[in-house]
Design an enzyme around this catalytic site. Structure first.
Site: not given
Length: 263
Positions: A72, A116, A210-211
């Site tokens: 995402h 994801d 995130s990530g």
């Protein structure tokens, strides 16, 4: 000249040796400053717009040519860059900032179903130094035991709705096994078996993390990356019984290897 701006555009959640030189904290919401360059595989994903670079997500250097992050983390068309060797992002001296060449998002990524994970190929190989080293990854199909002490790292917001951190944060997140995390009083069916839950005691990932990696060490072994930060509760980053959720790296080892080999 490109400028790095500590602006958070994405708010969804916002070394080969495996031996970071850091002092663990017993207590990135409620995290602590990491020692400089203590997680040498930590990356920052940036988006270029109008001559400026905007902070989007965290990431993990897994090969001199590749960074692993969340699917995402690429909401816009355009050029993405990677910052390596970063600590205090107000002082970029000596850091490597490399444009991406190719983005490969998992073909089955879906915000409601998972998968994801994505790989970003760099336009040139990162220089492997003491401060910049590829991570060791989790063994294929390995499941972390309940209670395993892992660390999240990132420059994300330090509270729900708060500001991002200029200095890399680290936070202790004990693993919550699938049986507990998928309980109806916890995440329920939102959590899939290809995910890892971790957190408690008010420490959590937050917007901008995130990530980024979930770093774990089993016994006296080396540090390995077992997760890719994916999402937190919309009720707040450190909501009780809603631990931070990560994509489980061990479920994607074959896809990672195949993607790198074919590109």
């Amino acid at each position: 000249m490109l400028r790095l701006l500590s602006a958070l555009l994405l708010v969804a959640l916002a070394s080969a040796s495996g031996q970071p030189s850091f002092r663990p904290s017993i207590r990135v919401v409620n995290g602590t400053d990491a020692d400089p360059h203590s997680w040498p595989w930590q990356a920052m994903v940036l988006y270029e717009q109008d001559g400026a670079l905007y902070f989007i997500c965290g990431g993990t250097l897994i090969d001199p040519d590749w960074v692993m992050t969340a699917g995402h983390c690429f909401p816009y068309n355009g050029t993405y860059w990677v910052l390596l060797g970063g600590h205090d992002i107000t002082d970029l001296g000596g850091n490597q900032i490399i444009p991406g060449e190719k983005i490969v998002v998992h073909p089955d990524y879906d915000a409601s179903k998972g998968n994801d994970i994505a790989l970003l190929k760099l336009s040139r190989s990162a220089e492997v130094t003491e401060e910049v080293q590829p991570a060791c990854l989790a063994p294929r199909d390995y499941i972390l035991p309940h209670g395993t002490e892992c660390y999240i790292t990132g420059w994300g917001t330090t509270s729900t709705g708060g500001a991002v951190s200029n200095v890399l944060q680290q936070g202790l997140l004990p693993v919550v096994d699938y049986e507990h995390c998928s309980d109806s009083d916890w995440w329920g069916s939102t959590v899939k078996e290809t995910m890892v839950c971790a957190g408690g005691a008010n420490v959590a990932g937050c917007n901008g993390d995130s990530g980024g990696p979930l770093n774990c060490r089993i016994g006296k072994g080396v540090w390995k990356v077992y997760g890719v930060a994916s999402f937190v509760s919309i009720e707040g980053c450190d909501t009780p019984q809603k631990p931070t959720v990560f994509t489980r790296v061990s479920a994607y080892i074959d896809w990672i290897s195949g993607t790198i080999a074919s590109h």
